[in-house]
Write a protein that holds these residues in place. Structure first.
Motif, PDB file in Angstrom:
ATOM      1  N   UNK A  47       0.829  -1.222   0.000  1.00 22.13           N
ATOM      2  CA  UNK A  47       0.000   0.000   0.000  1.00 22.13           C
ATOM      3  C   UNK A  47       0.857   1.263   0.000  1.00 22.13           C
ATOM      4  N   UNK A  48       1.975   1.236  -0.731  1.00 21.06           N
ATOM      5  CA  UNK A  48       2.838   2.416  -0.810  1.00 21.06           C
ATOM      6  C   UNK A  48       2.789   2.989  -2.228  1.00 21.06           C
ATOM      7  N   UNK A  49       1.613   3.221  -2.731  1.00 21.34           N
ATOM      8  CA  UNK A  49       1.450   3.724  -4.104  1.00 21.34           C
ATOM      9  C   UNK A  49       2.015   5.132  -4.224  1.00 21.34           C
ATOM     10  N   UNK A  50       1.808   5.926  -3.201  1.00 17.15           N
ATOM     11  CA  UNK A  50       2.281   7.320  -3.240  1.00 17.15           C
ATOM     12  C   UNK A  50       3.803   7.364  -3.310  1.00 17.15           C
ATOM     13  N   UNK A  51       4.431   6.489  -2.525  1.00 13.57           N
ATOM     14  CA  UNK A  51       5.908   6.463  -2.548  1.00 13.57           C
ATOM     15  C   UNK A  51       6.425   6.042  -3.912  1.00 13.57           C
ATOM     16  N   UNK A  52       5.774   5.081  -4.536  1.00 16.56           N
ATOM     17  CA  UNK A  52       6.202   4.627  -5.872  1.00 16.56           C
ATOM     18  C   UNK A  52       6.086   5.764  -6.878  1.00 16.56           C
ATOM     19  N   UNK A  53       4.972   6.498  -6.824  1.00 16.40           N
ATOM     20  CA  UNK A  53       4.810   7.604  -7.764  1.00 16.40           C
ATOM     21  C   UNK A  53       5.869   8.678  -7.528  1.00 16.40           C
ATOM     22  N   UNK A  54       6.193   8.926  -6.257  1.00 18.72           N
ATOM     23  CA  UNK A  54       7.224   9.926  -5.970  1.00 18.72           C
ATOM     24  C   UNK A  54       8.589   9.481  -6.494  1.00 18.72           C
ATOM     25  N   UNK A  55       8.895   8.199  -6.319  1.00 17.53           N
ATOM     26  CA  UNK A  55      10.168   7.700  -6.845  1.00 17.53           C
ATOM     27  C   UNK A  55      10.217   7.790  -8.362  1.00 17.53           C
ATOM     28  N   UNK A  56       9.109   7.482  -9.023  1.00 27.38           N
ATOM     29  CA  UNK A  56       9.076   7.570 -10.489  1.00 27.38           C
ATOM     30  C   UNK A  56       9.287   9.010 -10.937  1.00 27.38           C
TER      31      UNK A  56
ATOM     32  N   UNK B 158      10.838  11.384  -9.253  1.00 32.17           N
ATOM     33  CA  UNK B 158      12.219  11.787  -8.978  1.00 32.17           C
ATOM     34  C   UNK B 158      13.177  11.202 -10.010  1.00 32.17           C
ATOM     35  N   UNK B 159      12.953   9.943 -10.372  1.00 37.83           N
ATOM     36  CA  UNK B 159      13.819   9.309 -11.389  1.00 37.83           C
ATOM     37  C   UNK B 159      13.696  10.023 -12.723  1.00 37.83           C
ATOM     38  N   UNK B 160      12.463  10.356 -13.121  1.00 41.03           N
ATOM     39  CA  UNK B 160      12.262  11.068 -14.378  1.00 41.03           C
ATOM     40  C   UNK B 160      12.960  12.421 -14.343  1.00 41.03           C
ATOM     41  N   UNK B 161      12.910  13.086 -13.171  1.00 40.48           N
ATOM     42  CA  UNK B 161      13.583  14.373 -13.062  1.00 40.48           C
ATOM     43  C   UNK B 161      15.091  14.254 -13.198  1.00 40.48           C
ATOM     44  N   UNK B 162      15.676  13.201 -12.584  1.00 44.69           N
ATOM     45  CA  UNK B 162      17.116  12.991 -12.724  1.00 44.69           C
ATOM     46  C   UNK B 162      17.497  12.719 -14.175  1.00 44.69           C
ATOM     47  N   UNK B 163      16.678  11.935 -14.891  1.00 45.03           N
ATOM     48  CA  UNK B 163      16.982  11.644 -16.297  1.00 45.03           C
ATOM     49  C   UNK B 163      16.950  12.918 -17.130  1.00 45.03           C
ATOM     50  N   UNK B 164      15.956  13.742 -16.905  1.00 45.91           N
ATOM     51  CA  UNK B 164      15.859  15.002 -17.665  1.00 45.91           C
ATOM     52  C   UNK B 164      17.049  15.903 -17.346  1.00 45.91           C
ATOM     53  N   UNK B 165      17.422  15.967 -16.040  1.00 49.10           N
ATOM     54  CA  UNK B 165      18.548  16.808 -15.646  1.00 49.10           C
ATOM     55  C   UNK B 165      19.854  16.297 -16.259  1.00 49.10           C
ATOM     56  N   UNK B 166      20.007  14.964 -16.337  1.00 50.62           N
ATOM     57  CA  UNK B 166      21.220  14.382 -16.927  1.00 50.62           C
ATOM     58  C   UNK B 166      21.338  14.742 -18.399  1.00 50.62           C
ATOM     59  N   UNK B 167      20.193  14.714 -19.126  1.00 45.65           N
ATOM     60  CA  UNK B 167      20.214  15.108 -20.542  1.00 45.65           C
ATOM     61  C   UNK B 167      20.601  16.579 -20.671  1.00 45.65           C
TER      62      UNK B 167
END
Length: 743
Positions: free
Chosen positions: A665-674, A676-685
């Motif tokens: 029941x940690x759906x919110x945490x999963x969405x936050x991790x996704x 954050x990961x997307x933000x890191x990928x965009x920042x890396x580009x």
């Protein structure tokens, strides 16, 4: 020079080969060689020569040639080859004198053409390098010296898909920094100082290629050792002869090519690995023993050949003139002490800086052509040392002290010429050295077929009686008898060893009793042994009973599981029959089916509906008729069932992975991790694009980076990575500061 043929051979050598092929003596020799090989095939029970492996073919050829050696056809062919070779070589030299008008004399041209022919043959067949033994006590010509050193110092003792040369080249292409020592700058300084200050290396002075080649070889040698210790000074001297030999391949005003350096690395590393212990002289106990043994050998040879030199050395290393030991043993002890002091520096450097370049290369030539002969290098180095001490005996006598003597040897050794050493070697040592070099070539040919093991090697086969044929069962019986004899001898050795240990134990007990130590008697030992044996048997019996109980329990659980599975299958079958409003068929399976049959039936049968799980009374006959008229529910095909099973399995796997990764029941945490990961990928580009602008001045187009040279790609990539790492650290520092302020 002679015009080269299509196969890399000089033209006169190809003409000589053609003349030999056309001669009658060659055809006679071939017929006899064919007969000798055919007889071997008959005796080995082989039908065709092509049935043999390549190694067996070569062995049969060697044995057949050995059988013909010394015969009439063999001698006639050798005479014919000698005549044709002289004729072809003379015709080529005469043509050059008439058509090309060379500056060299006829003798020089003959030597040059013969040298070219020998080089072409050695390049084609490197295994013929043992033929260079005829050059013993001779300095090799520069082209032949380069090839001879390369053949004898090529790293052929390991898998040479990964030779030292290939390993070094691959290292330069993938990670050049790994081929450079941490002390590369110090090595460069020592190389420069050595080349500019040593008088015997004046020919190498001022050459950029020689300096960089020497530095690159030593730097890689030190990095390959993977040690924190600095490179030994003597290693800087040992690389000098390799640079002198490769001097003609070295450019004067720029570094040498990678191919030349790779060849130098291979030769130097092979030479360093094959050095005798008394040359390496690392200070270990083993090397010290080898040095002492070698010095004893030198002392013996010097005493036998040059007693006057022995007397001079003993006088210089005696404590004082009044305390000179008059006995022979005392003189030998002083001689060994003096030779240890004098010879050790010369041995470590293998006479580099102690001899002039020509004499040094002559010594190294003879050392290298004897590397494959056991014991030759030790004998040769001892002879060179003894000869140097003999040729400088007058200067040794004039030396006022041991220190002056050591300096004098380095000064006077450089004045020794090649003919001086050649004369001493020819007078006293040549026969023994040459017989040592050619000893292996005169060894008997090994026997291939086991039926010929009891017969001598092939000698004049046409006069020998054909060996009797032995049956396989006879050979098997003889082999079994040999194995039984070996086993009997091994058992005798084991029994003798056991008896020896028992006797030692009895002697030990006797000595202990003499000192008043109470020891258990044999009876006490037997009782203790019986007690230990009883305990072991009791333990084994308990373990056996425990295992049997476990087996019975496992068997009972399996029977209960199968009985439960059978009742469950029967219940499901009745439910399916009730769902279809049909009379249940008679069971066609055993009352206790196996677990595998239960699983297979459950996979093949469609899942029961929720209605079938409810208990309902049997409908009246008229209702059954109406039910039969209705359209039946479609049943899934086997393919659909299989797809559904796979789909359910994958869904369960995905559910398990999400549960492990994000907890329950940690759906919110999963969405936050996704996010954050997307933000890191965009920042890396963004960082990559910004780094391209910083390094290249613009954003690169697709494929533009791949067109750069490998060196530029590596440098630019490292610069971009450093910038991106710097930006990432700055952002992280800002985030930490912001979190700290918020806290």
């Amino acid at each position: 020079m002679a015009t080269g043929g299509p196969q890399g051979y000089p033209k006169w050598l190809l003409n000589c080969k053609q003349s030999v092929n056309d001669s009658k003596d060659w055809n006679v020799f071939l017929r006899e060689l064919h007969d000798a090989i055919q007889q071997q095939l008959t005796e080995s029970h082989v039908q065709y020569f092509s049935d043999l492996s390549e190694a067996e073919k070569e062995l049969f050829m060697q044995r057949a040639t050995k059988a013909l050696e010394g015969g009439t056809s063999y001698n006639n062919l050798m005479k014919k080859v000698s005549i044709l070779m002289d004729q072809s070589l003379n015709e080529e030299v005469s043509r050059q004198l008439l058509e090309e008008s060379p500056m060299d004399t006829k003798s020089d041209l003959i030597i040059e053409n013969a040298e070219e022919g020998a080089l072409s043959l050695l390049k084609k067949w490197p295994d013929m390098k043992e033929k260079l033994h005829v050059c013993l006590n001779q300095p090799l010509p520069p082209p032949l010296r380069q090839l001879a050193w390369r053949l004898h110092l090529s790293d052929t003792k390991v898998d040479y898909l990964w030779s030292l040369r290939k390993k070094y080249i691959d290292l330069l292409n993938t990670n050049p920094r790994a081929a450079i020592s941490p002390y590369d700058y110090e090595i460069s300084q020592k190389c420069d100082q050595l080349l500019n200050s040593e008088p015997t290396l004046s020919d190498l002075k001022g050459s950029v290629g020689n300096f960089y080649g020497m530095k690159a070889v030593l730097s890689y040698h030190h990095s390959a050792q993977k040690t924190k210790n600095r490179l030994r000074d003597v290693d800087h001297l040992l690389v000098v002869p390799f640079i002198q030999v490769a001097d003609t391949s070295m450019p004067k005003k720029e570094p040498p090519s990678g191919r030349v350096v790779a060849l130098l690395v291979e030769e130097f590393e092979t030479f360093m690995k094959e050095r005798p212990g008394f040359v390496e002289d690392s200070g270990s106990d083993l090397h010290n023993e080898e040095v002492r043994a070698f010095i004893d050998k030198v002392a013996t040879m010097l005493t036998a050949k040059y007693p006057e030199s022995v007397k001079n050395i003993v006088e210089k290393f005696s404590p004082s003139k009044e305390k000179i030991v008059a006995t022979e043993a005392g003189n030998q002890a002083v001689l060994r002490e003096g030779l240890m002091t004098i010879c050790r520096p010369m041995l470590r450097s293998l006479f580099v800086t102690y001899l002039n370049p020509n004499t040094l290369l002559y010594v190294w030539d003879n050392y290298i052509i004897g590397l494959d002969t056991p014991g030759f290098t030790t004998e040769w180095l001892a002879i060179v040392l003894v000869t140097i001490l003999a040729l400088t005996k007058d200067k040794i006598k004039e030396a006022s002290s041991a220190a002056v003597l050591e300096k004098m040897l380095q000064t006077e050794g450089c004045k020794i010429t090649v003919p001086q050493i050649q004369y001493e070697v020819k007078q006293h040592y040549y026969k023994d050295l040459f017989s040592m070099l050619t000893r292996d070539s005169k060894a008997a040919i090994p026997v291939l077929d086991p039926t010929q093991a009891q017969h001598p090697p092939w000698r004049h086969w046409y006069n020998d009686v054909i060996p009797p044929f032995t049956k396989p069962q006879d050979r098997r019986k003889a082999r079994e008898e040999r194995e039984a004899e070996r086993e009997r001898l091994a058992q005798q050795q084991r029994d003798a060893e056991t008896a020896r240990r028992e006797q030692e134990a009895r002697d030990r007990r006797t000595r202990l009793r003499q000192y008043g130590v109470n020891l258990p008697t044999r009876k006490d030992e037997e009782e203790e042994f019986l007690k230990m044996s009883a305990l072991d048997r009791q333990r084994v019996e308990q373990e056996r009973i425990k295992l049997e109980e476990q087996i019975q329990e496992e068997r009972r659980r399996r029977v209960e599981a199968e009985r439960h599975a059978a009742s469950e299958i029967e219940r499901l079958r009745l439910e399916v029959a009730a769902l279809k409003n049909q009379k249940p068929p008679t069971p066609a399976y055993s009352p206790a089916p196996s677990v595998s049959s239960y699983i297979s039936r459950q996979l093949l049968a469609p899942p029961p509906s929720r209605i079938s799980t409810q208990t309902a009374p049997r409908p009246p006959p008229q209702q059954v008729v109406v039910a039969k008229a209705r359209t039946p529910t479609p049943v899934q095909t086997p393919v659909e069932q299989k797809n559904k099973i796979v789909s359910d399995f994958l869904n369960r796997v995905l559910f398990g992975i999400n549960k492990v990764a994000h907890a329950e029941d940690q759906v919110v945490e999963k969405e936050e991790l996704d996010r954050a990961t997307q933000g890191y990928l965009v920042q890396n580009v963004r960082d990559i694009k910004q780094a391209q602008k910083e390094v290249f001045g613009q954003q690169l187009k697709p494929g533009e980076f791949d067109k750069l040279p490998p060196k530029d790609q590596q440098d630019k990539s490292e610069a971009m990575i450093r910038l991106m790492q710097k930006w990432r650290e700055e952002r992280r520092a800002k985030e930490l500061a912001r979190d700290k302020d918020a806290f």
